[in-house]
Motif scaffolding. Structure first.
Motif, PDB file in Angstrom:
ATOM      1  N   UNK A 241      57.003 -37.433  57.045  1.00 50.98           N
ATOM      2  CA  UNK A 241      56.139 -37.803  58.170  1.00 50.98           C
ATOM      3  C   UNK A 241      55.328 -39.040  57.820  1.00 50.98           C
ATOM      4  N   UNK A 242      55.175 -39.932  58.804  1.00 55.02           N
ATOM      5  CA  UNK A 242      54.227 -41.032  58.653  1.00 55.02           C
ATOM      6  C   UNK A 242      53.894 -41.666  60.004  1.00 55.02           C
ATOM      7  N   UNK A 243      52.608 -41.849  60.287  1.00 54.23           N
ATOM      8  CA  UNK A 243      52.237 -42.580  61.499  1.00 54.23           C
ATOM      9  C   UNK A 243      52.552 -44.071  61.354  1.00 54.23           C
ATOM     10  N   UNK A 244      52.860 -44.707  62.457  1.00 51.61           N
ATOM     11  CA  UNK A 244      52.993 -46.162  62.519  1.00 51.61           C
ATOM     12  C   UNK A 244      52.313 -46.644  63.790  1.00 51.61           C
TER      13      UNK A 244
ATOM     14  N   UNK B 247      56.969 -41.328  62.441  1.00 44.88           N
ATOM     15  CA  UNK B 247      58.295 -41.002  61.919  1.00 44.88           C
ATOM     16  C   UNK B 247      58.222 -39.567  61.410  1.00 44.88           C
ATOM     17  N   UNK B 248      59.244 -38.749  61.729  1.00 45.19           N
ATOM     18  CA  UNK B 248      59.146 -37.322  61.462  1.00 45.19           C
ATOM     19  C   UNK B 248      60.509 -36.740  61.100  1.00 45.19           C
ATOM     20  N   UNK B 249      60.494 -35.773  60.189  1.00 45.90           N
ATOM     21  CA  UNK B 249      61.718 -35.046  59.820  1.00 45.90           C
ATOM     22  C   UNK B 249      61.427 -33.550  59.881  1.00 45.90           C
TER      23      UNK B 249
ATOM     24  N   UNK C 242      57.877 -40.329  68.937  1.00 40.97           N
ATOM     25  CA  UNK C 242      58.373 -39.835  67.651  1.00 40.97           C
ATOM     26  C   UNK C 242      59.750 -40.429  67.354  1.00 40.97           C
ATOM     27  N   UNK C 243      59.923 -40.936  66.142  1.00 43.12           N
ATOM     28  CA  UNK C 243      61.250 -41.318  65.641  1.00 43.12           C
ATOM     29  C   UNK C 243      61.681 -40.223  64.675  1.00 43.12           C
ATOM     30  N   UNK C 244      62.616 -39.385  65.131  1.00 45.91           N
ATOM     31  CA  UNK C 244      63.072 -38.253  64.334  1.00 45.91           C
ATOM     32  C   UNK C 244      64.192 -38.704  63.393  1.00 45.91           C
TER      33      UNK C 244
END
Length: 328
Positions: free
Chosen positions: A227-230, A236-238, A260-262
């Motif tokens: 996970x990380x905010x941008x 970005x998330x898994x 969200x970019x999974x």
């Protein structure tokens, strides 16, 4: 044991009480992951030492490359980190580097410390890594000693698990009864409660992470591995990195599914979520992350692509090798 104690070799001792020169002090300020970066510690790959044995490795991805004979060469890692430093200089960021210790892996500066608001937290890390903290004395000497905080001994924590995000602090943890059996479990519940006590005015939200000592595709070493905010409102998330689906869903709801970019398991393994923001508009990313980099550009970001694939073999990437000090 304090890194300033007499038990450390003389070479690494630093005085606790310094004559403070106000004009050269570093005024720490970190409240999120993406505001304009002013000053940062970037680790170093110089004199990183021989290839570790399997018993000396801290994570399953390093073990995988040790076994395969593909563990990264020092010269390649130095080149990658200098490329990262050049991007910081391009954007006018003050870059601090650790004192180079002989045969010591000092790449992952995020492990040893982290900043929230105006305080630097000296992470309780693996004992044989303590001298890495002392090696950033060129920064420590410029910080008010009262602003350097050491959590209690029972609070295990590393910076890769800690993400300030405005009025929230997101923390990755593992609280299973088998915590001690995982070399990949780095932040415990006691640490979460410690941070919660330090910042009662913030919402401290913890996330149980999936851990494996043997399979890097089933291991979220730190929160920033899944996970990380941008920008200001995207992430970005898994999903598989989280043990509790409701906690994963908390982040989806917090940022909004449209933001969200999974990433999939292979992309998590390649460290897609471990990019680094220089500002809300500028993200540094590995050049091979084509799908992510295209999405970021489609969202209006400037993407600074660099080579960092050799460092990724140690289950860490861009965020892991940095420790921000000041964001405006």
């Amino acid at each position: 044991m304090s890194p300033y104690s007499k038990d450390y070799p003389y070479h690494f001792q630093r005085p606790v009480f310094l004559a403070i020169n106000e004009s050269c002090m570093i005024e720490l300020n970190i409240v999120d992951e993406t505001s304009k970066l002013k000053a940062v510690i970037l680790g170093t790959a110089q004199s990183s030492g021989p290839i570790p044995t399997i018993d000396e490795a801290y994570d399953p991805k390093s073990i995988e490359h040790i076994k395969a004979g593909t563990y990264p060469k020092e010269a390649d890692m130095v080149k990658e980190m200098e490329g990262f430093a050049q991007v910081f200089h391009k954007y006018g960021v003050d870059v601090y580097r650790p004192e180079v210790l002989k045969d010591c892996n000092q790449i992952f500066a995020r492990d040893i410390a982290f900043v929230i608001e105006d305080k630097m937290f000296h992470a309780n890390i693996l004992p044989d890594r303590e001298r890495e903290f002392v090696a950033i004395h060129n920064v420590l000497d410029k910080i008010d000693p009262k602003k350097i905080v050491r959590p209690p001994e029972e609070a295990h924590i590393e910076g890769g698990d800690v993400m300030p995000w405005n009025d929230h602090i997101f923390i990755g943890t593992y609280s299973g009864a088998d915590y001690a059996s995982y070399i990949t479990a780095r932040t415990n519940r006691e640490a979460v409660e410690f941070i919660r006590g330090m910042f009662p005015h913030k919402t401290v939200k913890s996330f149980e992470l999936r851990k494996s000592n043997t399979d890097p595709k089933e291991n979220a070493l730190h929160l920033d591995c899944c996970f990380q905010p941008v920008g200001k409102d995207k992430a970005i998330l898994h999903k598989n990195g989280f043990l509790v689906e409701e906690e994963y869903q908390y982040l989806v709801d917090f940022f909004g599914s449209e933001n969200i970019f999974e990433i999939d398991k292979e992309e998590m393994y390649q460290m897609f979520s471990n990019v680094f923001s220089i500002s809300p508009e500028v993200v540094v990313s590995e050049k091979s992350f084509t799908r992510l980099n295209n999405w970021l550009r489609d969202q209006g970001f400037t993407v600074e692509e660099i080579s960092y694939a050799e460092i990724a073999k140690q289950e860490g990437l861009l965020r892991c090798s940095t420790m921000p000090l000041i964001r405006a």
